[in-house]
Design a protein around this motif. Structure first.
Motif, PDB file in Angstrom:
ATOM      1  N   GLY A 228       0.822  -1.204   0.000  1.00 26.03           N
ATOM      2  CA  GLY A 228       0.000   0.000   0.000  1.00 26.03           C
ATOM      3  C   GLY A 228       0.857   1.256   0.000  1.00 26.03           C
ATOM      4  O   GLY A 228       2.004   1.246   0.454  1.00 26.03           O
ATOM      5  N   THR A 229       0.261   2.339  -0.515  1.00 28.61           N
ATOM      6  CA  THR A 229       1.051   3.570  -0.656  1.00 28.61           C
ATOM      7  C   THR A 229       0.652   4.651   0.351  1.00 28.61           C
ATOM      8  O   THR A 229       1.238   5.737   0.361  1.00 28.61           O
ATOM      9  N   THR A 230      -0.358   4.373   1.165  1.00 30.95           N
ATOM     10  CA  THR A 230      -0.724   5.342   2.199  1.00 30.95           C
ATOM     11  C   THR A 230       0.423   5.441   3.203  1.00 30.95           C
ATOM     12  O   THR A 230       0.966   4.421   3.637  1.00 30.95           O
ATOM     13  N   THR A 231       0.814   6.676   3.534  1.00 29.62           N
ATOM     14  CA  THR A 231       1.985   6.834   4.407  1.00 29.62           C
ATOM     15  C   THR A 231       1.615   7.577   5.688  1.00 29.62           C
ATOM     16  O   THR A 231       0.667   8.370   5.724  1.00 29.62           O
ATOM     17  N   ALA A 232       2.397   7.295   6.720  1.00 24.57           N
ATOM     18  CA  ALA A 232       2.241   8.013   7.991  1.00 24.57           C
ATOM     19  C   ALA A 232       3.616   8.530   8.390  1.00 24.57           C
ATOM     20  O   ALA A 232       4.628   7.898   8.066  1.00 24.57           O
ATOM     21  N   ARG A 233       3.643   9.678   9.054  1.00 26.03           N
ATOM     22  CA  ARG A 233       4.925  10.161   9.588  1.00 26.03           C
ATOM     23  C   ARG A 233       4.681  10.770  10.952  1.00 26.03           C
ATOM     24  O   ARG A 233       3.602  11.285  11.244  1.00 26.03           O
ATOM     25  N   LYS A 234       5.738  10.658  11.770  1.00 26.88           N
ATOM     26  CA  LYS A 234       5.638  11.179  13.136  1.00 26.88           C
ATOM     27  C   LYS A 234       5.669  12.695  13.070  1.00 26.88           C
ATOM     28  O   LYS A 234       6.510  13.266  12.386  1.00 26.88           O
ATOM     29  N   VAL A 235       4.718  13.340  13.747  1.00 23.66           N
ATOM     30  CA  VAL A 235       4.730  14.789  13.869  1.00 23.66           C
ATOM     31  C   VAL A 235       4.641  15.120  15.357  1.00 23.66           C
ATOM     32  O   VAL A 235       4.490  14.214  16.185  1.00 23.66           O
ATOM     33  N   LEU A 236       4.709  16.394  15.661  1.00 23.02           N
ATOM     34  CA  LEU A 236       4.776  16.810  17.072  1.00 23.02           C
ATOM     35  C   LEU A 236       3.635  16.231  17.922  1.00 23.02           C
ATOM     36  O   LEU A 236       3.836  15.672  18.989  1.00 23.02           O
ATOM     37  N   ASP A 237       2.408  16.342  17.373  1.00 24.07           N
ATOM     38  CA  ASP A 237       1.257  15.944  18.190  1.00 24.07           C
ATOM     39  C   ASP A 237       0.674  14.585  17.789  1.00 24.07           C
ATOM     40  O   ASP A 237      -0.498  14.318  18.008  1.00 24.07           O
ATOM     41  N   GLY A 238       1.457  13.728  17.172  1.00 20.57           N
ATOM     42  CA  GLY A 238       0.969  12.385  16.843  1.00 20.57           C
ATOM     43  C   GLY A 238       1.524  11.871  15.539  1.00 20.57           C
ATOM     44  O   GLY A 238       2.742  11.929  15.298  1.00 20.57           O
ATOM     45  N   TYR A 239       0.622  11.368  14.671  1.00 16.61           N
ATOM     46  CA  TYR A 239       1.027  10.855  13.357  1.00 16.61           C
ATOM     47  C   TYR A 239       0.178  11.531  12.295  1.00 16.61           C
ATOM     48  O   TYR A 239      -1.038  11.713  12.477  1.00 16.61           O
ATOM     49  N   GLU A 240       0.829  11.831  11.174  1.00 16.19           N
ATOM     50  CA  GLU A 240       0.111  12.458  10.063  1.00 16.19           C
ATOM     51  C   GLU A 240      -0.011  11.410   8.950  1.00 16.19           C
ATOM     52  O   GLU A 240       0.996  10.855   8.504  1.00 16.19           O
ATOM     53  N   ILE A 241      -1.243  11.154   8.504  1.00 17.06           N
ATOM     54  CA  ILE A 241      -1.503  10.084   7.528  1.00 17.06           C
ATOM     55  C   ILE A 241      -2.009  10.709   6.237  1.00 17.06           C
ATOM     56  O   ILE A 241      -2.918  11.557   6.251  1.00 17.06           O
ATOM     57  N   THR A 242      -1.443  10.235   5.109  1.00 22.10           N
ATOM     58  CA  THR A 242      -1.865  10.727   3.801  1.00 22.10           C
ATOM     59  C   THR A 242      -2.013   9.546   2.836  1.00 22.10           C
ATOM     60  O   THR A 242      -1.124   8.694   2.765  1.00 22.10           O
ATOM     61  N   GLY A 243      -3.137   9.510   2.143  1.00 25.04           N
ATOM     62  CA  GLY A 243      -3.354   8.438   1.168  1.00 25.04           C
ATOM     63  C   GLY A 243      -4.830   8.279   0.870  1.00 25.04           C
ATOM     64  O   GLY A 243      -5.670   9.046   1.364  1.00 25.04           O
ATOM     65  N   THR A 244      -5.142   7.272   0.042  1.00 24.93           N
ATOM     66  CA  THR A 244      -6.537   7.015  -0.330  1.00 24.93           C
ATOM     67  C   THR A 244      -6.856   5.540  -0.162  1.00 24.93           C
ATOM     68  O   THR A 244      -6.062   4.683  -0.551  1.00 24.93           O
TER      69      THR A 244
ATOM     70  N   VAL B  41      -4.009  13.861   7.577  1.00 26.37           N
ATOM     71  CA  VAL B  41      -4.865  13.641   8.759  1.00 26.37           C
ATOM     72  C   VAL B  41      -3.966  13.373   9.970  1.00 26.37           C
ATOM     73  O   VAL B  41      -3.133  12.472   9.945  1.00 26.37           O
ATOM     74  N   VAL B  42      -4.124  14.164  11.018  1.00 26.72           N
ATOM     75  CA  VAL B  42      -3.279  13.970  12.209  1.00 26.72           C
ATOM     76  C   VAL B  42      -4.093  13.251  13.294  1.00 26.72           C
ATOM     77  O   VAL B  42      -5.180  13.694  13.655  1.00 26.72           O
ATOM     78  N   VAL B  43      -3.545  12.109  13.740  1.00 25.88           N
ATOM     79  CA  VAL B  43      -4.186  11.373  14.849  1.00 25.88           C
ATOM     80  C   VAL B  43      -3.232  11.382  16.037  1.00 25.88           C
ATOM     81  O   VAL B  43      -2.005  11.450  15.859  1.00 25.88           O
ATOM     82  N   PRO B  44      -3.784  11.298  17.262  1.00 27.59           N
ATOM     83  CA  PRO B  44      -2.893  11.282  18.431  1.00 27.59           C
ATOM     84  C   PRO B  44      -1.982  10.051  18.419  1.00 27.59           C
ATOM     85  O   PRO B  44      -2.336   9.017  17.839  1.00 27.59           O
TER      86      PRO B  44
END
Ligand SMILES: Cc1cc2nc3c(=O)[nH]c(=O)nc-3n(C[C@H](O)[C@H](O)[C@H](O)COP(=O)(O)OP(=O)(O)OC[C@H]3O[C@@H](n4cnc5c(N)ncnc54)[C@H](O)[C@@H]3O)c2cc1C
Length: 375
Positions: free
Chosen positions: A134-150, A209-212
């Motif tokens: 799958g090509t949906t990616t997540a990366r660690k950001v200050l307030d959790g994880y940022e997810i991008t994809g479809t 999309v940022v999730v905790p």
């Protein structure tokens, strides 16, 4: 394989539900491309939405064998209701098994009691059978994880309040809980499907999309095998039994029709070629059911071959169901393709069963692989 008294009693209750609450409405739900809220409430009230969950999470710790019987009866009545129950189980169990205490406490009972509907978001527009890539990616950001994809072709995405989303994080697979309403998440309905039309499919877009941090269910090399594969195995068992129910529904309708419909001055059932068709149908249904019972008994005893047996049951039962459904439509003649009988819906739904939770071709590969790998 004989059922115990308890299993038979449960089966009678499941069959009554299917006859009274599903069969009279399933064609209308199919046309509306939506399930009625009341049927979901009824499933929740009976603790059948995720019956395999423990009681404190809204289930009844139902054994695998009994869950199979429920899936069969739901499948006989309405494939989308059976799909709903399968998906709720896939999401709730994944969170219960792999999520942290906060996620478990928040989401397993909410899904089990029907307070919230869950969706299992693995497939993407460009990635289906090859879901590991799958090509949906997540990366660690200050307030959790940022997810991008479809994510695409996601059952009950139109209704879901929570999504189990698979993505890549630092090049390893990961699974996240994403709540509806999180900024950047949009759901577009997918309509006009061939079958399982009341499964309220959607395409989910995740735009930064940022999730905790606490919404991470699992991350690491084994996440796909532990979370996605075990969920799909659970869903596959339901689909296999559901296909038996679908085929049984086609057989029941065909027996009634063959007894009632008169052509050439005798009921259709008096024609030898029709009897041959009925024999093929009943043999397929019973063979598929036996494979499901065998898979169910192995799952109940945590047998090490249970996953392979479930694959075999799903492979055989879904192909048999498609064959039985096409024979049922043929036997009904024009009425078979009309709106008043269940068989045309069953035929369309049967094709879908050969695609979801691993296509027939992927199972041909997996069953041979697992069989060759046995010592
Ligand atoms: C009604 C419905 C509900 C669904 N619900 C969900 C859901 O809730 N969540 C979710 O994540 N997904 C869901 N899906 C998606 C479903 O899981 C995928 O459609 C399925 O995995 C197949 O992927 P694909 O459609 O991309 O087909 P592809 O993987 O593109 O395959 C296309 C064809 O090529 C064949 N093929 C692929 N690879 C090989 C190979 N190596 N060898 C031989 N043949 C091959 C396949 O068997 C198939 O016939 C749903 C789909 C439908 C139709």
């Amino acid at each position: 394989m004989q059922l115990s008294t308890d299993q038979r009693d449960n089966q009678t209750a499941f069959a009554r539900f299917s006859d009274e609450r599903l069969l009279p409405h399933a064609n209308a739900w199919d046309r509306a491309e939506r399930l009625d809220d009341s049927v979901i409430a009824d499933l929740a009230a009976a603790r059948w939405l995720v019956p395999t969950l423990p009681a404190e999470a809204g289930g009844q710790a139902m054994a695998a064998e009994t869950y199979g019987l429920l899936s069969e009866e739901l499948g006989r009545g309405c494939g989308s209701v059976r799909n709903l129950v399968a998906v709720q189980g896939m999401v709730a169990h994944a969170i219960l098994k792999w999520g942290n205490a906060g996620l478990r406490d928040r989401w397993a009972p909410a899904i089990g009691t029907g307070e919230v509907i869950g969706s299992f978001a693995l497939t993407e527009p460009e990635v289906g059978s090859d879901a590991r890539n799958g090509t949906t990616t997540a990366r660690k950001v200050l307030d959790g994880y940022e997810i991008t994809g479809t994510k695409k072709w996601i059952s009950f995405a139109q209704r879901a309040g929570v999504f189990l989303v698979f993505a890549r994080l630092d090049d390893d697979p990961a699974a996240f809980v994403v709540e509806r309403g999180t900024p950047g998440l949009t759901v577009d309905p997918i309509t006009g499907l061939l079958g399982l039309r009341a499964s309220e499919l959607g395409e989910i877009r995740l735009d930064s999309v940022v999730v905790p941090e606490t919404n991470l269910v699992s991350h690491g090399r084994l996440t796909f095998d532990l979370v996605a594969t075990t969920s799909l195995d659970y869903g596959r068992y339901s689909t296999a039994y559901g296909a038996v129910g679908l085929a049984q529904g086609c057989l029941d309708a065909s027996l009634d029709y063959a007894r009632d419909r008169v052509q050439f001055s005798v009921p259709l059932a008096e024609h030898q070629l029709v009897r041959r068709t009925l024999t093929e149908m009943v043999t397929s249904v019973e063979a598929a059911r036996l494979l499901c019972r065998q898979a169910g008994s192995m799952r109940g005893s945590s047998h090490r071959d249970a996953v392979r047996q479930t694959l075999i049951a799903k492979y055989f039962a879904t192909r048999a169901a498609y064959q039985v459904a096409t024979e049922a439509v043929q036997l009904h003649g024009a009425n078979g393709v009309g709106p008043d009988y269940p068989v045309q819906r069953h035929l369309r739904d049967a094709k879908i069963q050969e695609i979801i939770e691993g296509t027939t071709q992927i199972q041909q590969i997996q069953i041979a692989d697992l069989t060759l790998a046995r010592s």
